[in-house]
Write a protein that holds these residues in place. Structure first.
Motif: not given
Length: 231
Positions: A206-223
């Motif tokens: 899921y984290g890789e998918a969010l990253s591929n979409i455009g979210f930053s690492t900080r965003d992914i941690m928060r999400l």
């Protein structure tokens, strides 16, 4: 895989195994049925991608038939009522979003959450599956990556205008995944699938998918932290 260390030999014919399998098998059958219906709905909402989405829905229908065969191979009747209850919250959230025309929310639920959940579960299951189910699942998981890719590509292309809705959809739906995992922890354990491994595999995917979409690492941690609220 870590979970395979000191793994005792699995008795696929034992009543204990078959009882747990009746629920796990039902979940994957229902999951593929949900995906089939969801992609048909998305084909209505995204008419410019109708052909691609109908193709994905047909693939999900084939997967369902494959997993039905896995149950028959072990002489197990899937507990479909359990599976429908298992997916009820995500199902209702998808239906509500579709009725409101919220394509972004629909894509997050189906193309990210459900696909990542499936990929994680199938990859953890393959090493401990019976020979028949292993072959079926290996074929299915290759297809699921292409389904995940459709959602990633569309959301990446529409990232800026979709970001706020993605964050809200994540907040509403990610905690449901934890409840789902908790509800099958014992059955998954009987099939030699450990919850910690499932959680880790899902969050990585899921984290890789969010990253591929455009979210930053900080965003992914928060999400990702929204999921922990239901842990």
């Amino acid at each position: 895989m870590q979970q395979l260390v000191d793994q005792p030999e699995i008795d696929f014919k034992s009543e204990t195994y078959k009882d747990a399998y009746s629920r796990i098998n039902a979940i994957v059958i229902e999951g593929e049925q949900e995906a089939h219906a969801n992609y048909l709905k998305l084909a209505e909402l995204l008419s410019e991608h109708q052909d691609d989405l109908i193709r994905l829905s047909k693939m999900e229908s084939r997967h369902k038939k494959g997993f039905e065969a896995c149950g028959r191979n072990l002489q197990v009747t899937p507990d479909m009522q359990f599976a429908q209850e298992f997916f009820a919250q995500l199902h209702q959230n998808f239906q509500n979003a579709a009725a409101e025309g919220k394509v972004v929310t629909c894509l997050l639920i189906q193309s990210l959450i459900i696909e990542c959940f499936a990929i994680a579960a199938y990859n953890i299951y393959i090493p401990v599956a019976d020979e028949f189910a292993r072959k079926i699942t290996e074929g299915v998981v290759k297809d699921e990556y292409s389904h995940l890719n459709f959602g990633e590509v569309w959301l990446k292309e529409h990232f800026e205008e979709s970001k706020a809705e993605l964050e809200e959809a994540n907040r509403q739906n990610l905690p449901i995944v934890w409840k789902m995992l908790n509800s099958v922890e014992d059955d998954a354990h009987t099939l030699a699938m450990e919850k910690d491994a499932l959680v880790e595999a899902f969050m990585i995917q899921y984290g890789e998918a969010l990253s591929n979409i455009g979210f930053s690492t900080r965003d992914i941690m928060r999400l990702s932290a929204y999921g922990l609220k239901a842990a």
